[in-house]
Design a protein around this motif. Structure first.
Motif: not given
Length: 272
Positions: A1-11, A102-111
């Motif tokens: 699965m492409l990263d663009t098709d993965k869901p964002l972590d609900p939290k 994490i576990r196929n759910k996208l995490k937001v990148v922070t600075t």
């Protein structure tokens, strides 16, 4: 699965509704210290420019924050700033790397720190110990941040422990020790109590330690009380001290209240 098709972590998705938005006292960081399981050290410290508690996730981040918060051109610092997921996905695709997840759910990148300056380009700062730069995933995340901020017109900088001048580092270590080992007596001091102690310094040209020792005797306080107030208040970012001069050589006239902090009733217990 492409990263663009993965869901964002609900939290993460929920936090994006209210965090990383606004500026100054209204800004809310994407990550707060009580939300992480850190084996290291984390801090809440009042910003001299924002009058709010900033959430810093490491000792090095705490040091970097103090350096930039005391810089005379700084007017705002946003910590744990979230980058738009659509942009970081695009950058990862261009760089040919996997998006943080994490576990196929996208995490937001922070600075770690976004520093807004008066009359100069803003700076985005990624804080990392030099020993971590051997880790491939750490470097890839830094590449994501660097490309995002530079395309936005910001200057991007990597801040390691090697960026801190020796004198500044010694002062920050001294202040850090106070913030970690402060007796309850100091934590109960109010802004007015601290202002009273500062007023007793009388703009003297004598060393701070000499003047404080004399005040201990004059007001029949336990030895070290007044210098302890100064040290703890400086560690909590409630007073201004010259970080470019080693603390042993500070003079009484070098210490002053930070203008604007009287807008709230600050206590040393507000930071940790």
């Amino acid at each position: 699965m492409l990263d663009t098709d993965k869901p964002l972590d609900p939290k993460d998705e929920k936090k994006l509704n209210t965090r990383g938005i606004g500026s100054g006292i209204c800004y809310e960081p994407f990550i707060k210290i009580h939300e992480i399981n850190s084996k290291g050290e984390s801090y809440r410290i009042r910003g001299r420019n924002t009058s709010r508690a900033h959430h810093l996730l490491s000792r090095l981040e705490f040091s970097a924050f103090l350096v930039f918060d005391r810089f005379h051109l700084t007017y705002d610092i946003k910590e744990q700033f979230p980058l738009p997921i659509i942009d970081t996905l695009s950058i990862c695709a261009r760089l040919g790397i996997k998006h943080p997840q994490i576990r196929n759910k996208l995490k937001v990148v922070t600075t770690d720190l976004v520093v807004e300056l008066k009359g100069k380009p803003s700076i985005a700062i990624s804080v990392n110990y030099s020993s971590n730069l051997d880790n491939v995933r750490t470097v890839e995340k830094l590449q994501i941040e660097k490309l995002y901020w530079e395309e936005l017109g910001y200057e991007w900088k990597l801040f390691t422990e090697q960026e801190i001048p020796a004198i500044v580092k010694e002062n920050l270590e001294w202040l850090h020790a106070a913030s970690q080992n402060s007796p309850d007596l100091y934590k109960e001091l109010s802004f007015d109590d601290i202002a009273t102690v500062i007023s007793r310094l009388s703009n003297s040209d004598k060393t701070l330690s000499t003047v404080c020792a004399a005040m201990d005797d004059k007001y029949e306080c336990k030895a070290g009380f007044h210098i302890g107030v100064i040290r703890n208040a400086a560690a909590a970012n409630l007073i201004d001290v010259p970080l470019n001069i080693v603390f042993r050589n500070w003079r009484a006239k070098d210490v002053s209240m930070i203008i604007g902090l009287d807008s709230f009733n600050a206590r040393l217990s507000d930071v940790s």
